[in-house]
Motif scaffolding. Structure first.
Motif: not given
Length: 241
Positions: A49-55
């Motif tokens: 979820e962190l990765e999805k939000g970041y990108f």
């Protein structure tokens, strides 16, 4: 049957209708988030979820910057570009009104740099422009379309009408002037350079029409209306540049 999701020139009406990029909340745009993502990938404990939000936020940040540049150039060209100002005035004489409020800068996924719809306005594909000059050519191209639609009864499913629109827009907008072809498209032929460029661009544009079967069909329709449409320089007295 016309595609209700597209303008006659293949432009996405959904792209015109979508809101412009907005300011983002940089909750993920931090060094700690970057470090957490890298560390998670190295240790095998990824936070998806962190990765999805970041990108996702990085994409939004990029779109915002690109569209802001397009908006800045749009307002500059509406105020200072001779060809854009002339076409805006000529459209106004026919009852149309092209302003910064119905010329939209958006991110596009197709290969077009712009589009026109009589009901929606002009679409500028912010992520397709090389520089302000390229954006100026595109605005002029779509403004020629606007003038033609207001001047004549243009039928969306009449391919001869559509081919004439593309011939005139490519001829009059400046996108086929010698310097543009020579330096940005590696087109080295000098003899009949303008005609060759207009034919090529009009044929490629026709491929976006649902009624066109293939490139050969597109070229045939362009040839059918070539003589009368290439020679018609209205609203200019002659080819602008």
């Amino acid at each position: 049957m016309p595609n209700l999701d597209q303008a006659p020139d293949g432009a996405s009406l959904a792209a015109m209708a979508q809101p412009a990029p907005v300011e983002i909340d940089p909750i993920y745009y931090t060094w700690s988030s970057t470090f957490s993502i890298l560390l998670g990938r190295m240790t095998g404990s990824r936070d998806v979820e962190l990765e999805k939000g970041y990108f996702s936020e990085m994409d939004t940040l990029k779109a915002d910057s690109i569209c802001k540049r397009c908006e800045t150039n749009k307002e500059y060209l509406l105020q200072y570009s001779p060809i854009v100002r002339f076409l805006k005035d000529e459209v106004g004489k026919l009852g149309g009104d092209l302003t910064k409020d119905n010329i939209f800068c958006r991110m596009c996924t197709n290969e077009q740099s712009g589009g026109f719809s009589l009901d929606h306005g002009i679409l500028l594909c912010a992520n397709k422009f090389r520089n302000r000059g390229h954006q100026e050519d595109t605005m002029a191209h779509e403004m020629v379309h606007a003038w033609d639609h207001l001047k004549w009864k243009v039928e969306a499913d009449n391919m001869r009408h559509q081919a004439c629109l593309e011939i005139r827009a490519s001829t009059l907008s400046g996108e086929c002037r010698f310097s543009r072809e020579f330096f940005t498209r590696n087109q080295w032929r000098i003899t009949e350079q303008l005609q060759n460029c207009v034919r090529r661009r009009a044929t490629l544009s026709m491929l976006a029409r649902p009624g066109i079967k293939n490139e050969e069909h597109a070229g045939k329709v362009v040839n059918e209306v070539w003589e009368s449409c290439f020679r018609d320089t209205r609203p200019f007295d002659e080819i602008y540049r």
